[in-house]
Design an enzyme around this catalytic site. Structure first.
Site, PDB file in Angstrom:
ATOM      1  N   ASP A  50       0.996  -1.210  -0.138  1.00 27.40           N
ATOM      2  CA  ASP A  50      -0.008   0.037  -0.066  1.00 27.40           C
ATOM      3  C   ASP A  50       0.759   1.425  -0.003  1.00 27.40           C
ATOM      4  O   ASP A  50       1.926   1.387   0.849  1.00 27.40           O
ATOM      5  CB  ASP A  50      -1.031  -0.001   1.410  1.00 27.40           C
ATOM      6  CG  ASP A  50      -2.022   0.807   0.991  1.00 27.40           C
ATOM      7  OD1 ASP A  50      -3.260   0.465   0.966  1.00 27.40           O
ATOM      8  OD2 ASP A  50      -1.786   2.321   1.018  1.00 27.40           O
ATOM      9  N   ILE A  51       0.437   2.156  -0.662  1.00 27.33           N
ATOM     10  CA  ILE A  51       1.315   3.490  -0.975  1.00 27.33           C
ATOM     11  C   ILE A  51       1.100   4.251   0.367  1.00 27.33           C
ATOM     12  O   ILE A  51       2.167   5.104   0.671  1.00 27.33           O
ATOM     13  CB  ILE A  51       0.815   4.343  -1.897  1.00 27.33           C
ATOM     14  CG1 ILE A  51       1.877   5.166  -2.833  1.00 27.33           C
ATOM     15  CG2 ILE A  51      -0.271   5.092  -1.621  1.00 27.33           C
ATOM     16  CD1 ILE A  51       1.517   5.597  -4.045  1.00 27.33           C
ATOM     17  N   GLY A  72     -15.380   3.281   4.043  1.00 28.82           N
ATOM     18  CA  GLY A  72     -14.048   3.880   3.617  1.00 28.82           C
ATOM     19  C   GLY A  72     -13.548   3.302   2.436  1.00 28.82           C
ATOM     20  O   GLY A  72     -12.418   3.636   1.986  1.00 28.82           O
ATOM     21  N   GLN A  73     -14.165   2.770   1.689  1.00 26.78           N
ATOM     22  CA  GLN A  73     -13.645   2.233   0.467  1.00 26.78           C
ATOM     23  C   GLN A  73     -13.352   3.453  -0.667  1.00 26.78           C
ATOM     24  O   GLN A  73     -14.370   4.490  -0.770  1.00 26.78           O
ATOM     25  CB  GLN A  73     -14.653   1.233  -0.370  1.00 26.78           C
ATOM     26  CG  GLN A  73     -14.025   0.661  -1.823  1.00 26.78           C
ATOM     27  CD  GLN A  73     -14.973  -0.419  -2.453  1.00 26.78           C
ATOM     28  OE1 GLN A  73     -15.958  -0.640  -1.899  1.00 26.78           O
ATOM     29  NE2 GLN A  73     -14.458  -0.993  -3.444  1.00 26.78           N
ATOM     30  N   ASN A 112     -13.077  -3.172   2.651  1.00 20.97           N
ATOM     31  CA  ASN A 112     -13.848  -2.274   2.828  1.00 20.97           C
ATOM     32  C   ASN A 112     -15.098  -2.326   1.613  1.00 20.97           C
ATOM     33  O   ASN A 112     -14.628  -2.057   0.506  1.00 20.97           O
ATOM     34  CB  ASN A 112     -13.161  -0.596   2.775  1.00 20.97           C
ATOM     35  CG  ASN A 112     -12.106  -0.726   3.830  1.00 20.97           C
ATOM     36  OD1 ASN A 112     -12.708  -1.074   5.039  1.00 20.97           O
ATOM     37  ND2 ASN A 112     -11.274   0.150   3.729  1.00 20.97           N
ATOM     38  N   HIS A 164     -10.493  -5.292  -3.382  1.00 19.92           N
ATOM     39  CA  HIS A 164      -8.941  -5.507  -3.024  1.00 19.92           C
ATOM     40  C   HIS A 164      -9.236  -5.749  -1.402  1.00 19.92           C
ATOM     41  O   HIS A 164     -10.080  -5.371  -0.708  1.00 19.92           O
ATOM     42  CB  HIS A 164      -8.021  -4.235  -3.485  1.00 19.92           C
ATOM     43  CG  HIS A 164      -8.542  -3.109  -2.648  1.00 19.92           C
ATOM     44  ND1 HIS A 164      -9.742  -2.403  -3.199  1.00 19.92           N
ATOM     45  CD2 HIS A 164      -8.538  -2.425  -1.448  1.00 19.92           C
ATOM     46  CE1 HIS A 164      -9.890  -1.343  -2.280  1.00 19.92           C
ATOM     47  NE2 HIS A 164      -9.184  -1.212  -1.198  1.00 19.92           N
ATOM     48  N   HIS A 177      -6.983  -5.717   2.153  1.00 16.56           N
ATOM     49  CA  HIS A 177      -5.603  -5.234   2.879  1.00 16.56           C
ATOM     50  C   HIS A 177      -5.220  -6.243   3.990  1.00 16.56           C
ATOM     51  O   HIS A 177      -5.971  -6.823   4.741  1.00 16.56           O
ATOM     52  CB  HIS A 177      -6.196  -4.145   3.946  1.00 16.56           C
ATOM     53  CG  HIS A 177      -6.715  -2.775   3.221  1.00 16.56           C
ATOM     54  ND1 HIS A 177      -6.081  -1.740   2.967  1.00 16.56           N
ATOM     55  CD2 HIS A 177      -8.192  -2.802   2.602  1.00 16.56           C
ATOM     56  CE1 HIS A 177      -6.752  -0.935   2.290  1.00 16.56           C
ATOM     57  NE2 HIS A 177      -8.039  -1.357   1.999  1.00 16.56           N
TER      58      HIS A 177
HETATM   59  P1  5GP Z   1      -9.766   1.650   0.207  1.00 16.71           P
HETATM   60  O1  5GP Z   1      -9.796   2.803   0.878  1.00 16.71           O
HETATM   61  O2  5GP Z   1     -10.399   1.475  -1.114  1.00 16.71           O
HETATM   62  O3  5GP Z   1     -10.289   0.310   1.114  1.00 16.71           O
HETATM   63  O4  5GP Z   1      -8.362   1.135   0.009  1.00 16.71           O
HETATM   64  C1  5GP Z   1      -7.606   1.660  -1.081  1.00 16.71           C
HETATM   65  C2  5GP Z   1      -5.758   1.659  -0.443  1.00 16.71           C
HETATM   66  O5  5GP Z   1      -5.233   1.849  -1.817  1.00 16.71           O
HETATM   67  C3  5GP Z   1      -5.506   2.598   0.304  1.00 16.71           C
HETATM   68  O6  5GP Z   1      -4.933   2.170   1.359  1.00 16.71           O
HETATM   69  C4  5GP Z   1      -4.559   3.526  -0.553  1.00 16.71           C
HETATM   70  O7  5GP Z   1      -3.559   4.093   0.640  1.00 16.71           O
HETATM   71  C5  5GP Z   1      -3.921   2.701  -1.401  1.00 16.71           C
HETATM   72  N1  5GP Z   1      -3.487   3.176  -2.817  1.00 16.71           N
HETATM   73  C6  5GP Z   1      -4.380   4.207  -3.391  1.00 16.71           C
HETATM   74  N2  5GP Z   1      -3.759   4.670  -4.528  1.00 16.71           N
HETATM   75  C7  5GP Z   1      -2.623   3.846  -4.314  1.00 16.71           C
HETATM   76  C8  5GP Z   1      -1.706   3.623  -5.447  1.00 16.71           C
HETATM   77  O8  5GP Z   1      -1.466   4.211  -6.368  1.00 16.71           O
HETATM   78  N3  5GP Z   1      -0.457   2.719  -5.318  1.00 16.71           N
HETATM   79  C9  5GP Z   1      -0.662   2.041  -3.973  1.00 16.71           C
HETATM   80  N4  5GP Z   1       0.055   1.049  -3.967  1.00 16.71           N
HETATM   81  N5  5GP Z   1      -1.621   1.934  -3.355  1.00 16.71           N
HETATM   82  C10 5GP Z   1      -2.769   3.138  -3.488  1.00 16.71           C
END
Ligand code: 5GP
Length: 111
Positions: free
Chosen positions: A29-30, A91-92, A85, A98, A100
């Site tokens: 994760d970034i 929080g998605q 999520n 995906h 985590h």
């Molecule tokens: P969500 O909030 O949809 O469950 O999770 C999305 C996740 O993707 C977040 O934890 C966010 O930090 C990560 N993320 C968003 N953009 C990027 C990216 O460009 N590269 C990577 N490696 N992670 C990302």
């Protein structure tokens, strides 16, 4: 328009990849929330859990075993979370299914 995970899957955006096969890709994760924070992403374009179909059963099961292997590889097998999520209220932010994989520190009881 493609979301960022689709671009990563298609090789258009780089990622710090830790696993890939024909069906699944996983990368760091970034913005990690813990020492280990990996995203396990089925390549099939499924928006979220609520859009998964019965036919995705095998794919979703495979995510669990990829998580298992990565937990071993990153030495967090004694304690980690595998979570997804579903929807903006949870929080998605990226609307491509995906999971985590989070560990490497003591995880509290908070959501
Ligand atoms: P969500 O909030 O949809 O469950 O999770 C999305 C996740 O993707 C977040 O934890 C966010 O930090 C990560 N993320 C968003 N953009 C990027 C990216 O460009 N590269 C990577 N490696 N992670 C990302």
């Amino acid at each position: 328009m493609k979301n960022i995970f689709q671009k990563i899957i298609d090789g258009e955006v780089p990622c710090d990849k830790v696993f890939e096969n024909e069906r699944i890709i996983a990368f760091h994760d970034i913005h990690p929330q813990a020492p280990v924070h990996i995203l396990i992403v089925p390549k099939k374009a499924i928006r979220d859990i609520m859009h998964a179909q019965q036919e995705d059963s095998e794919l979703l099961a495979e995510v669990v075993f990829v998580a298992q292997e990565l937990a071993k590889k990153f030495q967090i097998e004694k304690g980690f979370r595998l979570l997804t999520n579903n929807g903006p209220d949870a929080g998605q932010t990226i609307f491509h299914l995906h999971f985590h994989l989070v560990g490497g520190r003591t995880l509290g009881r908070e959501a």
